[in-house]
Scaffold this motif. Structure first.
Motif, PDB file in Angstrom:
ATOM      1  N   ILE A   1       1.723   5.993  -3.155  1.00 15.76           N
ATOM      2  CA  ILE A   1       2.714   5.031  -2.657  1.00 15.76           C
ATOM      3  C   ILE A   1       3.646   4.578  -3.767  1.00 15.76           C
ATOM      4  O   ILE A   1       3.301   4.607  -4.951  1.00 15.76           O
ATOM      5  CB  ILE A   1       2.037   3.796  -2.003  1.00 15.76           C
ATOM      6  CG1 ILE A   1       1.205   3.022  -3.027  1.00 15.76           C
ATOM      7  CG2 ILE A   1       1.192   4.206  -0.821  1.00 15.76           C
ATOM      8  CD1 ILE A   1       0.655   1.705  -2.511  1.00 15.76           C
ATOM      9  N   ARG A   2       4.844   4.170  -3.370  1.00 21.26           N
ATOM     10  CA  ARG A   2       5.851   3.634  -4.300  1.00 21.26           C
ATOM     11  C   ARG A   2       6.400   2.351  -3.691  1.00 21.26           C
ATOM     12  O   ARG A   2       7.002   2.364  -2.614  1.00 21.26           O
ATOM     13  CB  ARG A   2       6.963   4.647  -4.511  1.00 21.26           C
ATOM     14  CG  ARG A   2       7.977   4.222  -5.540  1.00 21.26           C
ATOM     15  CD  ARG A   2       9.049   5.274  -5.781  1.00 21.26           C
ATOM     16  NE  ARG A   2       8.462   6.561  -6.160  1.00 21.26           N
ATOM     17  CZ  ARG A   2       8.587   7.670  -5.444  1.00 21.26           C
ATOM     18  NH1 ARG A   2       9.250   7.674  -4.310  1.00 21.26           N
ATOM     19  NH2 ARG A   2       8.030   8.803  -5.839  1.00 21.26           N
ATOM     20  N   TRP A   3       6.192   1.214  -4.367  1.00 21.70           N
ATOM     21  CA  TRP A   3       6.642  -0.088  -3.862  1.00 21.70           C
ATOM     22  C   TRP A   3       8.146  -0.248  -4.014  1.00 21.70           C
ATOM     23  O   TRP A   3       8.712   0.130  -5.034  1.00 21.70           O
ATOM     24  CB  TRP A   3       5.939  -1.219  -4.611  1.00 21.70           C
ATOM     25  CG  TRP A   3       4.513  -1.409  -4.192  1.00 21.70           C
ATOM     26  CD1 TRP A   3       3.399  -1.015  -4.863  1.00 21.70           C
ATOM     27  CD2 TRP A   3       4.051  -2.037  -2.990  1.00 21.70           C
ATOM     28  NE1 TRP A   3       2.271  -1.355  -4.157  1.00 21.70           N
ATOM     29  CE2 TRP A   3       2.639  -1.983  -3.007  1.00 21.70           C
ATOM     30  CE3 TRP A   3       4.689  -2.640  -1.911  1.00 21.70           C
ATOM     31  CZ2 TRP A   3       1.866  -2.517  -1.983  1.00 21.70           C
ATOM     32  CZ3 TRP A   3       3.915  -3.168  -0.894  1.00 21.70           C
ATOM     33  CH2 TRP A   3       2.521  -3.098  -0.932  1.00 21.70           C
ATOM     34  N   GLN A   4       8.787  -0.825  -2.986  1.00 29.40           N
ATOM     35  CA  GLN A   4      10.216  -1.152  -3.006  1.00 29.40           C
ATOM     36  C   GLN A   4      10.353  -2.636  -2.640  1.00 29.40           C
ATOM     37  O   GLN A   4       9.858  -3.068  -1.603  1.00 29.40           O
ATOM     38  CB  GLN A   4      10.991  -0.312  -1.988  1.00 29.40           C
ATOM     39  CG  GLN A   4      11.019   1.163  -2.285  1.00 29.40           C
ATOM     40  CD  GLN A   4      11.932   1.511  -3.437  1.00 29.40           C
ATOM     41  OE1 GLN A   4      12.857   0.775  -3.748  1.00 29.40           O
ATOM     42  NE2 GLN A   4      11.660   2.620  -4.091  1.00 29.40           N
TER      43      GLN A   4
ATOM     44  N   GLU B   1       9.112 -10.086  -0.491  1.00 30.62           N
ATOM     45  CA  GLU B   1       9.143  -9.233   0.697  1.00 30.62           C
ATOM     46  C   GLU B   1       9.326  -7.810   0.203  1.00 30.62           C
ATOM     47  O   GLU B   1      10.273  -7.524  -0.539  1.00 30.62           O
ATOM     48  CB  GLU B   1      10.331  -9.599   1.588  1.00 30.62           C
ATOM     49  CG  GLU B   1      10.018 -10.537   2.714  1.00 30.62           C
ATOM     50  CD  GLU B   1      11.198 -10.656   3.661  1.00 30.62           C
ATOM     51  OE1 GLU B   1      11.336  -9.818   4.576  1.00 30.62           O
ATOM     52  OE2 GLU B   1      11.974 -11.598   3.467  1.00 30.62           O
ATOM     53  N   ALA B   2       8.430  -6.926   0.595  1.00 32.72           N
ATOM     54  CA  ALA B   2       8.487  -5.557   0.082  1.00 32.72           C
ATOM     55  C   ALA B   2       7.902  -4.590   1.093  1.00 32.72           C
ATOM     56  O   ALA B   2       7.255  -4.993   2.061  1.00 32.72           O
ATOM     57  CB  ALA B   2       7.721  -5.466  -1.239  1.00 32.72           C
ATOM     58  N   HIS B   3       8.141  -3.330   0.846  1.00 29.07           N
ATOM     59  CA  HIS B   3       7.501  -2.279   1.614  1.00 29.07           C
ATOM     60  C   HIS B   3       7.162  -1.160   0.628  1.00 29.07           C
ATOM     61  O   HIS B   3       7.605  -1.191  -0.518  1.00 29.07           O
ATOM     62  CB  HIS B   3       8.414  -1.765   2.736  1.00 29.07           C
ATOM     63  CG  HIS B   3       9.576  -0.966   2.247  1.00 29.07           C
ATOM     64  ND1 HIS B   3      10.738  -1.548   1.747  1.00 29.07           N
ATOM     65  CD2 HIS B   3       9.761   0.377   2.152  1.00 29.07           C
ATOM     66  CE1 HIS B   3      11.586  -0.601   1.385  1.00 29.07           C
ATOM     67  NE2 HIS B   3      11.027   0.575   1.612  1.00 29.07           N
TER      68      HIS B   3
ATOM     69  N   LYS C   1      -3.247   2.795   6.374  1.00 28.27           N
ATOM     70  CA  LYS C   1      -4.410   2.658   5.497  1.00 28.27           C
ATOM     71  C   LYS C   1      -4.053   1.826   4.263  1.00 28.27           C
ATOM     72  O   LYS C   1      -4.766   0.891   3.903  1.00 28.27           O
ATOM     73  CB  LYS C   1      -4.908   4.044   5.080  1.00 28.27           C
ATOM     74  CG  LYS C   1      -5.983   4.018   4.014  1.00 28.27           C
ATOM     75  CD  LYS C   1      -6.289   5.420   3.528  1.00 28.27           C
ATOM     76  CE  LYS C   1      -7.151   5.388   2.288  1.00 28.27           C
ATOM     77  NZ  LYS C   1      -7.369   6.713   1.719  1.00 28.27           N
ATOM     78  N   HIS C   2      -2.928   2.150   3.626  1.00 29.61           N
ATOM     79  CA  HIS C   2      -2.527   1.417   2.414  1.00 29.61           C
ATOM     80  C   HIS C   2      -2.129  -0.024   2.739  1.00 29.61           C
ATOM     81  O   HIS C   2      -2.404  -0.934   1.968  1.00 29.61           O
ATOM     82  CB  HIS C   2      -1.381   2.151   1.706  1.00 29.61           C
ATOM     83  CG  HIS C   2      -1.839   3.404   1.041  1.00 29.61           C
ATOM     84  ND1 HIS C   2      -2.618   3.401  -0.098  1.00 29.61           N
ATOM     85  CD2 HIS C   2      -1.646   4.701   1.364  1.00 29.61           C
ATOM     86  CE1 HIS C   2      -2.874   4.644  -0.461  1.00 29.61           C
ATOM     87  NE2 HIS C   2      -2.303   5.449   0.418  1.00 29.61           N
ATOM     88  N   TYR C   3      -1.481  -0.220   3.889  1.00 29.21           N
ATOM     89  CA  TYR C   3      -1.125  -1.579   4.301  1.00 29.21           C
ATOM     90  C   TYR C   3      -2.378  -2.428   4.484  1.00 29.21           C
ATOM     91  O   TYR C   3      -2.444  -3.565   4.009  1.00 29.21           O
ATOM     92  CB  TYR C   3      -0.310  -1.539   5.599  1.00 29.21           C
ATOM     93  CG  TYR C   3      -0.036  -2.911   6.177  1.00 29.21           C
ATOM     94  CD1 TYR C   3       0.985  -3.704   5.675  1.00 29.21           C
ATOM     95  CD2 TYR C   3      -0.817  -3.419   7.218  1.00 29.21           C
ATOM     96  CE1 TYR C   3       1.231  -4.971   6.194  1.00 29.21           C
ATOM     97  CE2 TYR C   3      -0.584  -4.674   7.741  1.00 29.21           C
ATOM     98  CZ  TYR C   3       0.443  -5.446   7.226  1.00 29.21           C
ATOM     99  OH  TYR C   3       0.667  -6.705   7.732  1.00 29.21           O
TER     100      TYR C   3
END
Length: 199
Positions: free
Chosen positions: A29-32, A97-99, A113-115
């Motif tokens: 995963i890569r956070w934004q 706030e991120a995704h 799963k990661h959420y």
């Protein structure tokens, strides 16, 4: 600044990403960062910190490894200590706030799963390493929030050029900046990214 440490007016997107990665990070995963909500008024405090003025040169470490003699690898911190002034933020509170985006490293992983992992860890206060606000001495406490709290800040404020992130593509590290504007206590990082305003 080169000598004295001066904080930005608010948390940077890269520091916010570092907090999220401290809670849950995987190569898949890569956070934004989408929005930064600044809840408290911006306040600064002057402090003095002890720092080490030099470091052991990499060449000296290499030669010590090759010769198997670690006798020359030492530093007397009492001789190398320097006092530095620092202008730091105080009494800060933010909502991030991120995704995340799937990086394609693991095909069996799903976003759900990661959420779920991130949410569970954030609710329990779990982290891989203690997140900080730019400097390790300034640890960040965190919690999961479902409803956004109201900011006490109103109006529009131009915060000037701010670090967005460091681009590690290739063999170099290139800092990326953006013009930060805070409207009603919110910095719309996603809007800046979508408009291509990162330099």
């Amino acid at each position: 600044m080169k000598v004295e440490r001066v904080s930005y007016d608010v948390i940077t997107p890269s520091a916010a990403r570092g907090i999220l990665e401290a809670i849950h990070w995987k190569p898949a995963i890569r956070w934004q960062i989408d929005r930064l909500h600044v809840l408290n008024p911006i306040q600064f405090v002057n402090i003095r910190r002890n720092e080490v003025g030099s470091k052991i040169p990499a060449g000296k470490v290499r030669s010590a490894i090759q010769s198997s003699s670690l006798a020359d690898l030492h530093m007397d911190v009492n001789k190398e200590r320097q006092q530095r002034a620092m202008l730091a933020l105080r009494d800060v509170a933010y909502v991030i706030e991120a995704h995340f985006e799937m990086a394609g490293q693991a095909t069996e992983d799903t976003p759900a799963k990661h959420y779920d992992i991130f949410k569970r860890r954030a609710e329990k206060g779990q982290c891989f390493h203690r997140p900080s606000l730019g400097v390790r001495e300034f640890v960040a406490d965190f919690e999961w929030v479902e409803k956004l709290p109201q900011s006490s800040l109103t109006g529009m404020q131009d915060l000037g050029w701010m670090l967005y992130d460091i681009d590690f593509a290739g063999n170099s590290s290139v800092p990326q900046f953006f013009r930060a504007e805070m409207v009603e206590g919110i910095i719309d990082v996603k809007g800046v990214r979508d408009r291509g305003e990162i330099r």
